[in-house]
Design a protein around this motif. Structure first.
Motif, PDB file in Angstrom:
ATOM      1  N   PRO A  66      23.132  52.341 125.883  1.00  0.00           N
ATOM      2  CA  PRO A  66      22.380  53.265 125.016  1.00  0.00           C
ATOM      3  C   PRO A  66      21.518  54.235 125.810  1.00  0.00           C
ATOM      4  O   PRO A  66      21.085  53.954 126.933  1.00  0.00           O
ATOM      5  CB  PRO A  66      21.517  52.314 124.172  1.00  0.00           C
ATOM      6  CG  PRO A  66      22.201  50.988 124.249  1.00  0.00           C
ATOM      7  CD  PRO A  66      22.805  50.934 125.622  1.00  0.00           C
ATOM      8  N   SER A  67      21.255  55.364 125.204  1.00  0.00           N
ATOM      9  CA  SER A  67      20.380  56.375 125.815  1.00  0.00           C
ATOM     10  C   SER A  67      18.982  55.807 126.020  1.00  0.00           C
ATOM     11  O   SER A  67      18.503  54.992 125.225  1.00  0.00           O
ATOM     12  CB  SER A  67      20.315  57.605 124.907  1.00  0.00           C
ATOM     13  OG  SER A  67      19.356  58.528 125.367  1.00  0.00           O
ATOM     14  N   VAL A  73      21.392  64.182 124.060  1.00  0.00           N
ATOM     15  CA  VAL A  73      22.238  64.397 125.233  1.00  0.00           C
ATOM     16  C   VAL A  73      23.679  64.066 124.836  1.00  0.00           C
ATOM     17  O   VAL A  73      23.912  63.089 124.117  1.00  0.00           O
ATOM     18  CB  VAL A  73      21.803  63.478 126.404  1.00  0.00           C
ATOM     19  CG1 VAL A  73      22.688  63.706 127.632  1.00  0.00           C
ATOM     20  CG2 VAL A  73      20.344  63.706 126.751  1.00  0.00           C
ATOM     21  N   PRO A  74      24.651  64.869 125.276  1.00  0.00           N
ATOM     22  CA  PRO A  74      26.044  64.521 124.970  1.00  0.00           C
ATOM     23  C   PRO A  74      26.387  63.122 125.461  1.00  0.00           C
ATOM     24  O   PRO A  74      25.892  62.671 126.511  1.00  0.00           O
ATOM     25  CB  PRO A  74      26.845  65.584 125.733  1.00  0.00           C
ATOM     26  CG  PRO A  74      25.911  66.741 125.882  1.00  0.00           C
ATOM     27  CD  PRO A  74      24.558  66.139 126.030  1.00  0.00           C
ATOM     28  N   THR A  75      27.212  62.447 124.716  1.00  0.00           N
ATOM     29  CA  THR A  75      27.691  61.130 125.121  1.00  0.00           C
ATOM     30  C   THR A  75      28.848  61.306 126.093  1.00  0.00           C
ATOM     31  O   THR A  75      29.822  61.997 125.800  1.00  0.00           O
ATOM     32  CB  THR A  75      28.162  60.329 123.896  1.00  0.00           C
ATOM     33  OG1 THR A  75      27.061  60.134 123.017  1.00  0.00           O
ATOM     34  CG2 THR A  75      28.726  58.970 124.306  1.00  0.00           C
ATOM     35  N   ILE A 170      25.996  56.303 127.278  1.00  0.00           N
ATOM     36  CA  ILE A 170      27.149  56.236 128.174  1.00  0.00           C
ATOM     37  C   ILE A 170      28.160  55.244 127.608  1.00  0.00           C
ATOM     38  O   ILE A 170      27.805  54.142 127.192  1.00  0.00           O
ATOM     39  CB  ILE A 170      26.729  55.786 129.582  1.00  0.00           C
ATOM     40  CG1 ILE A 170      25.623  56.695 130.138  1.00  0.00           C
ATOM     41  CG2 ILE A 170      27.930  55.775 130.528  1.00  0.00           C
ATOM     42  CD1 ILE A 170      24.930  56.111 131.349  1.00  0.00           C
ATOM     43  N   LYS A 171      29.405  55.641 127.597  1.00  0.00           N
ATOM     44  CA  LYS A 171      30.490  54.775 127.160  1.00  0.00           C
ATOM     45  C   LYS A 171      31.365  54.419 128.364  1.00  0.00           C
ATOM     46  O   LYS A 171      31.586  55.256 129.239  1.00  0.00           O
ATOM     47  CB  LYS A 171      31.347  55.479 126.110  1.00  0.00           C
ATOM     48  CG  LYS A 171      30.596  55.933 124.867  1.00  0.00           C
ATOM     49  CD  LYS A 171      30.274  54.768 123.951  1.00  0.00           C
ATOM     50  CE  LYS A 171      29.655  55.260 122.640  1.00  0.00           C
ATOM     51  NZ  LYS A 171      29.506  54.162 121.662  1.00  0.00           N
ATOM     52  N   ALA A 194      32.899  59.512 122.879  1.00  0.00           N
ATOM     53  CA  ALA A 194      32.309  60.340 123.935  1.00  0.00           C
ATOM     54  C   ALA A 194      32.685  61.802 123.738  1.00  0.00           C
ATOM     55  O   ALA A 194      33.750  62.121 123.205  1.00  0.00           O
ATOM     56  CB  ALA A 194      32.771  59.860 125.301  1.00  0.00           C
ATOM     57  N   ASP A 195      31.794  62.687 124.191  1.00  0.00           N
ATOM     58  CA  ASP A 195      32.094  64.120 124.155  1.00  0.00           C
ATOM     59  C   ASP A 195      33.046  64.506 125.281  1.00  0.00           C
ATOM     60  O   ASP A 195      33.858  65.412 125.131  1.00  0.00           O
ATOM     61  CB  ASP A 195      30.799  64.926 124.256  1.00  0.00           C
ATOM     62  CG  ASP A 195      29.909  64.728 123.039  1.00  0.00           C
ATOM     63  OD1 ASP A 195      30.281  65.230 121.971  1.00  0.00           O
ATOM     64  OD2 ASP A 195      28.870  64.052 123.157  1.00  0.00           O
ATOM     65  N   TRP A 196      32.901  63.869 126.410  1.00  0.00           N
ATOM     66  CA  TRP A 196      33.855  64.003 127.500  1.00  0.00           C
ATOM     67  C   TRP A 196      33.755  62.750 128.360  1.00  0.00           C
ATOM     68  O   TRP A 196      32.855  61.939 128.183  1.00  0.00           O
ATOM     69  CB  TRP A 196      33.624  65.277 128.317  1.00  0.00           C
ATOM     70  CG  TRP A 196      32.410  65.305 129.203  1.00  0.00           C
ATOM     71  CD1 TRP A 196      32.276  64.760 130.448  1.00  0.00           C
ATOM     72  CD2 TRP A 196      31.149  65.931 128.923  1.00  0.00           C
ATOM     73  NE1 TRP A 196      31.024  65.004 130.963  1.00  0.00           N
ATOM     74  CE2 TRP A 196      30.309  65.734 130.053  1.00  0.00           C
ATOM     75  CE3 TRP A 196      30.642  66.668 127.840  1.00  0.00           C
ATOM     76  CZ2 TRP A 196      29.004  66.216 130.120  1.00  0.00           C
ATOM     77  CZ3 TRP A 196      29.340  67.149 127.903  1.00  0.00           C
ATOM     78  CH2 TRP A 196      28.532  66.926 129.030  1.00  0.00           C
TER      79      TRP A 196
END
Length: 413
Positions: A66-67, A73-75, A170-171, A194-196
């Motif tokens: 987790p953040s 913030v993008p994941t 973060i994944k 995730a975004d990327w």
């Protein structure tokens, strides 16, 4: 500071588990033994403090860190694969540790006189004075991609232990069957969330890749007719001779051993047959989409021309696309590459941005809506007995992961 011995121990615990995948299997994962490492990783992710740790019926593992910041913030994600290549055995891996590498030949196996030599593998000289992990000459090592798995787990553990490093969500994910081209086939992009992402699946320190081959596989089948060789005149059709003619009709220098950089190729990787039937198995590779199409068309044309030449339907060909060049999907979001490049520079690592002469899960994932460049994991000479990985390279890759999450947070603060 990252603990070197801790990472060595973690990596060794992974490579000693046989996870070789099987291209002839129709299950996911393709081999039951991949579950051995998958289940171990689930427990390890839980033990280090990751959240939402899950494993599905196909052995795809996902987890979340987790953040620890208030702003949005993008994941981002990090992905590696747990299987090893079927090109060479991954059973009973017996790693050897070479400390303070001297730059000389390394005897992998005295009894069989198997030597890892910088006279042939020049990259070894990049790692003089470092700690190398090698094989014993009888198996592959499995740094492709257990080095990447080790780096991701180690980075997450470090971030959990050092909350002063600020980051967004973060994944992480670990996939089966990447080595047989199926690593992303059942990857749930929506669940991953995730975004990327980045695959940790490259080789030399500094590698950062967002271009890869367009890839296809082709099966070419030749029909023959067997009769007694003493009475064969005008009757026997030897499929193996036709297969040989087909092989020699394709461009002889457009093969892996004569190409580099952006040059594509035809690669005959398996042949089996007899008089009655022969099958050639090819892979087709090219970075350029139009040249890729032309290669597939040429293979079909050669088959058609030979059928016409001999006035009979002796050759059939089946071509299947495997994956495409991720450049098309990553270029519109180049900031994901820029962040990784900056992370390396801040750590004193020279980025080596170059095309992949292969593919990763990321190439398929990019077309599934998850832009996914590839970052070095540190290993060399994958898929064979001469595979090795410098421990310092794994440490650097782990640091790159941590720096990427930190820079992403700063970029969106």
């Amino acid at each position: 500071m990252l603990n070197k011995q801790h990472i060595i121990n973690r990596f060794l615990s992974y490579v000693k588990i046989d996870t070789e995948s099987d291209p002839k299997s129709n299950t996911t994962p393709s081999t039951k033994k991949q579950w051995d490492l998958a289940n171990k990783l689930v427990e390890e992710l839980k033990a280090i403090g990751m959240s939402n740790v899950s494993i599905d019926e196909n052995a795809y593992i996902m987890a979340t860190l987790p953040s620890n910041v208030e702003h949005e913030v993008p994941t981002i994600g990090f992905i590696s694969h747990i299987d090893t290549s079927p090109d060479f055995t991954g059973a009973n891996v017996n790693p050897q540790i070479v400390e303070n590498y001297s730059g000389e030949d390394i005897i992998l196996n005295t009894e069989k006189n198997i030597i890892l030599s910088p006279s042939y593998f020049e990259d070894l000289l990049l790692y003089k004075g470092e700690t190398l992990i090698t094989t014993d000459g009888t198996t592959l090592l499995g740094a492709d991609d257990k080095a990447g798995v080790c780096e991701i787990v180690s980075a997450m553990e470090y971030l959990i232990q050092h909350p002063e490093i600020k980051h967004g969500t973060i994944k992480v994910a670990f996939t089966p069957d990447e080595e047989i081209g199926r690593g992303a086939h059942k990857f749930d992009v929506d669940k991953f969330g995730a975004d990327w992402a980045y695959t940790m699946d490259g080789s030399q320190v500094g590698e950062l890749e967002y271009e890869n081959f367009n890839a296809a596989e082709a099966e070419v089948t030749f029909k023959g007719r067997i009769v007694h060789p003493g009475y064969a005149k005008g009757k026997m059709i030897n499929s193996m001779y036709y297969a040989s003619e087909y092989i020699n009709t394709l461009p002889k220098l457009e093969v892996p051993e004569h190409t580099e950089g952006y040059q594509g190729f035809f690669h005959l990787h398996d042949i089996h047959g007899n008089v009655e039937k022969t099958v050639l198995e090819y892979i087709i590779r090219d970075h350029d989409k139009d040249k890729f199409k032309a290669r597939k068309a040429l293979m079909q044309k050669v088959a058609n021309d030979m059928n016409t030449k001999y006035n009979q339907d002796i050759i059939s060909i089946e071509v299947k696309d495997q994956y495409y060049n991720m450049k098309e999907k990553v270029t519109p979001v180049m900031h994901v590459v820029d962040i990784a490049e900056e992370a390396m520079k801040q750590l004193g690592i020279t980025p080596l941005i170059k095309p992949i002469r292969g593919g990763t899960d990321g190439s398929q994932l990019s077309y599934m809506g998850l832009p996914c460049p590839n970052i070095f994991a540190g290993g060399h000479n994958f898929h064979g007995r001469y595979e090795y990985v410098p421990v310092e390279s794994m440490l650097k890759a782990t640091k790159v992961i941590c720096k990427i999450v930190e820079l992403t947070q700063e970029r969106y603060n």
